[in-house]
Design a protein around this motif. Structure first.
Motif, PDB file in Angstrom:
ATOM      1  N   UNK A  61     -84.081 -81.693   6.483  1.00  0.00           N
ATOM      2  CA  UNK A  61     -84.994 -80.681   7.014  1.00  0.00           C
ATOM      3  C   UNK A  61     -85.080 -79.499   6.028  1.00  0.00           C
ATOM      4  N   UNK A  62     -84.022 -79.272   5.263  1.00  0.00           N
ATOM      5  CA  UNK A  62     -83.975 -78.129   4.341  1.00  0.00           C
ATOM      6  C   UNK A  62     -84.316 -78.491   2.895  1.00  0.00           C
ATOM      7  N   UNK A  63     -83.974 -79.713   2.493  1.00  0.00           N
ATOM      8  CA  UNK A  63     -84.125 -80.094   1.077  1.00  0.00           C
ATOM      9  C   UNK A  63     -84.829 -81.444   0.993  1.00  0.00           C
ATOM     10  N   UNK A  64     -85.844 -81.502   0.125  1.00  0.00           N
ATOM     11  CA  UNK A  64     -86.648 -82.736   0.051  1.00  0.00           C
ATOM     12  C   UNK A  64     -85.826 -83.923  -0.451  1.00  0.00           C
ATOM     13  N   UNK A  65     -84.822 -83.659  -1.250  1.00  0.00           N
ATOM     14  CA  UNK A  65     -84.031 -84.770  -1.789  1.00  0.00           C
ATOM     15  C   UNK A  65     -82.853 -84.229  -2.557  1.00  0.00           C
ATOM     16  N   UNK A  66     -82.131 -85.126  -3.200  1.00  0.00           N
ATOM     17  CA  UNK A  66     -80.897 -84.754  -3.877  1.00  0.00           C
ATOM     18  C   UNK A  66     -81.130 -83.750  -5.001  1.00  0.00           C
ATOM     19  N   UNK A  68     -83.549 -81.561  -5.453  1.00  0.00           N
ATOM     20  CA  UNK A  68     -83.852 -80.228  -4.929  1.00  0.00           C
ATOM     21  C   UNK A  68     -82.595 -79.576  -4.355  1.00  0.00           C
ATOM     22  N   UNK A  69     -81.804 -80.355  -3.642  1.00  0.00           N
ATOM     23  CA  UNK A  69     -80.560 -79.816  -3.080  1.00  0.00           C
ATOM     24  C   UNK A  69     -79.636 -79.299  -4.195  1.00  0.00           C
ATOM     25  N   UNK A  70     -79.494 -80.073  -5.259  1.00  0.00           N
ATOM     26  CA  UNK A  70     -78.559 -79.663  -6.321  1.00  0.00           C
ATOM     27  C   UNK A  70     -79.100 -78.466  -7.119  1.00  0.00           C
ATOM     28  N   UNK A  71     -80.402 -78.430  -7.327  1.00  0.00           N
ATOM     29  CA  UNK A  71     -80.990 -77.265  -8.004  1.00  0.00           C
ATOM     30  C   UNK A  71     -80.743 -76.008  -7.167  1.00  0.00           C
ATOM     31  N   UNK A  72     -80.989 -76.100  -5.861  1.00  0.00           N
ATOM     32  CA  UNK A  72     -80.781 -74.943  -4.982  1.00  0.00           C
ATOM     33  C   UNK A  72     -79.303 -74.569  -4.917  1.00  0.00           C
ATOM     34  N   UNK A  73     -78.445 -75.566  -5.014  1.00  0.00           N
ATOM     35  CA  UNK A  73     -76.995 -75.322  -5.026  1.00  0.00           C
ATOM     36  C   UNK A  73     -76.600 -74.479  -6.240  1.00  0.00           C
ATOM     37  N   UNK A  74     -77.161 -74.827  -7.398  1.00  0.00           N
ATOM     38  CA  UNK A  74     -76.846 -74.074  -8.616  1.00  0.00           C
ATOM     39  C   UNK A  74     -77.393 -72.649  -8.517  1.00  0.00           C
ATOM     40  N   UNK A  75     -78.585 -72.507  -7.953  1.00  0.00           N
ATOM     41  CA  UNK A  75     -79.167 -71.167  -7.782  1.00  0.00           C
ATOM     42  C   UNK A  75     -78.274 -70.336  -6.855  1.00  0.00           C
ATOM     43  N   UNK A  76     -77.854 -70.979  -5.787  1.00  0.00           N
ATOM     44  CA  UNK A  76     -77.014 -70.295  -4.796  1.00  0.00           C
ATOM     45  C   UNK A  76     -75.655 -69.922  -5.397  1.00  0.00           C
ATOM     46  N   UNK A  77     -75.047 -70.859  -6.126  1.00  0.00           N
ATOM     47  CA  UNK A  77     -73.696 -70.631  -6.658  1.00  0.00           C
ATOM     48  C   UNK A  77     -73.684 -69.524  -7.703  1.00  0.00           C
ATOM     49  N   UNK A  78     -74.804 -69.326  -8.374  1.00  0.00           N
ATOM     50  CA  UNK A  78     -74.844 -68.328  -9.434  1.00  0.00           C
ATOM     51  C   UNK A  78     -75.528 -67.044  -9.008  1.00  0.00           C
ATOM     52  N   UNK A  79     -75.950 -67.012  -7.735  1.00  0.00           N
ATOM     53  CA  UNK A  79     -76.800 -65.911  -7.320  1.00  0.00           C
ATOM     54  C   UNK A  79     -76.043 -64.595  -7.127  1.00  0.00           C
ATOM     55  N   UNK A  80     -74.958 -64.652  -6.371  1.00  0.00           N
ATOM     56  CA  UNK A  80     -74.259 -63.416  -6.022  1.00  0.00           C
ATOM     57  C   UNK A  80     -73.186 -63.072  -7.051  1.00  0.00           C
ATOM     58  N   UNK A  81     -73.393 -63.569  -8.249  1.00  0.00           N
ATOM     59  CA  UNK A  81     -72.446 -63.376  -9.338  1.00  0.00           C
ATOM     60  C   UNK A  81     -72.698 -61.996  -9.960  1.00  0.00           C
ATOM     61  N   UNK A  82     -72.165 -60.965  -9.304  1.00  0.00           N
ATOM     62  CA  UNK A  82     -72.274 -59.577  -9.763  1.00  0.00           C
ATOM     63  C   UNK A  82     -73.710 -59.086  -9.983  1.00  0.00           C
ATOM     64  N   UNK A  83     -74.423 -58.805  -8.887  1.00  0.00           N
ATOM     65  CA  UNK A  83     -75.828 -58.407  -9.028  1.00  0.00           C
ATOM     66  C   UNK A  83     -76.007 -57.055  -9.732  1.00  0.00           C
TER      67      UNK A  83
END
Lengths: 201, 201
Positions: A61-66, A68-83
């Protein structure tokens, strides 16, 4: 939007967002763990769902496929890295940060997985470079240009070539050195390289 | 050992070795293709046997398992790589060779697969470095020391640090540049780096 979740005992909690965010975080962190542990090729939506404790339908429901999920995972994992990061004071400060990052085995594994996924999932390295690369590149360039302006690096140093050389050195360190080096050893590795391009201490 | 193979029409051929060597080559080249195309993790003995046109038993008679097969594949693939090689005339000669090697997409894919396999099959990178690394390392060191002795590199150049930096640059090129670069472009990439450590032309 004040309805409470049916069947939830204890304090009422707002429906919608929070619960949805909990599932998001569970899915993204399960995906990050699996990406690090076994790589993109071996990771499936099914495994991510199982580890996150949700159904496959919840993931889809959130991610079209693997990918997209992994790309969003990388964005998420690196996002709050000292804004609030605006750059490094000097090269020692920069390499100190890099050394701390590279002293974490999970970060090293992630970098190896990303490099190794280039042919099967080229979107992953591209996403990682987009998220962490852009801002970081400008800061590396600024730190090198600052050292050159201060006379610590020779005038003929090409900041972009040295910046790429340092990225290469990161990749090489992650690929050839043991994963349990101390930050001090890793910092020394970078300083040894910088000496070869003429850095004065 | 003059017996002919039963059931073989045409000229008699000696039993044993030749036939066995044919199967060896078929298995090793199938394994190399699969390693390059899909990586170590995704490659199975079954697939190798199918592509080589032999039975799984034929593969297992020669190799205890997938890791041994892939290690021997790397040894075999790098073995007949110019046995008369004694070193490079100068840095241009060396980088010319590297550029020719890196202009072949299959070599780039193999290097990426090896780097990417470090966590799941650490034996592969170790085998590759053992086969191609030892002799090559000494030759790189000699070429750099020669340039330094000739006054083309500054006296303070540390040959071992620069040698590692060049290995890092190879890895970085393979990971970040397109696979269709001309040898001339790749050569220029290395010369640009060498300029940063003080190379005079």
């Amino acid at each position: 939007m004040k309805s409470t979740e049916p069947g939830t005992s204890g304090a009422p909690r707002p429906a919608g967002r929070p619960r949805s965010q909990e599932a998001d975080v569970a899915i993204l962190s399960a995906a990050l763990d699996l990406l690090i542990e076994q790589g993109a090729q071996q990771t499936s939506i099914e495994q991510v769902a199982r580890r996150a404790g949700v159904t496959r339908a919840t993931v889809y429901r959130r991610f079209a496929g693997k990918t997209e999920l992994l790309v969003r995972t990388l964005e998420w994992a690196n996002h709050d890295d000292d804004p609030g990061f605006t750059g490094w004071r000097d090269l020692e400060h920069m390499f100190g940060d890099w050394a701390a990052y590279l002293a974490q085995p999970r970060n090293r594994l992630l970098l190896r997985r990303l490099y190794g996924s280039r042919d099967d999932h080229p979107e992953l390295m591209a996403a990682y470079r987009l998220v962490s690369g852009g801002r970081r590149e400008a800061a590396v360039r600024a730190a090198l240009a600052g050292a050159r302006a201060a006379g610590r690096l020779p005038a003929q140093v090409d900041v972009d070539v040295v910046r790429e050389l340092l990225s290469a050195a990161v990749l090489y360190h992650v690929g050839t050195r043991p994963d349990d080096q101390e930050p001090g050893q890793i910092l020394a590795y970078f300083m040894t390289i910088m000496k070869q391009v003429g850095l004065r201490s």
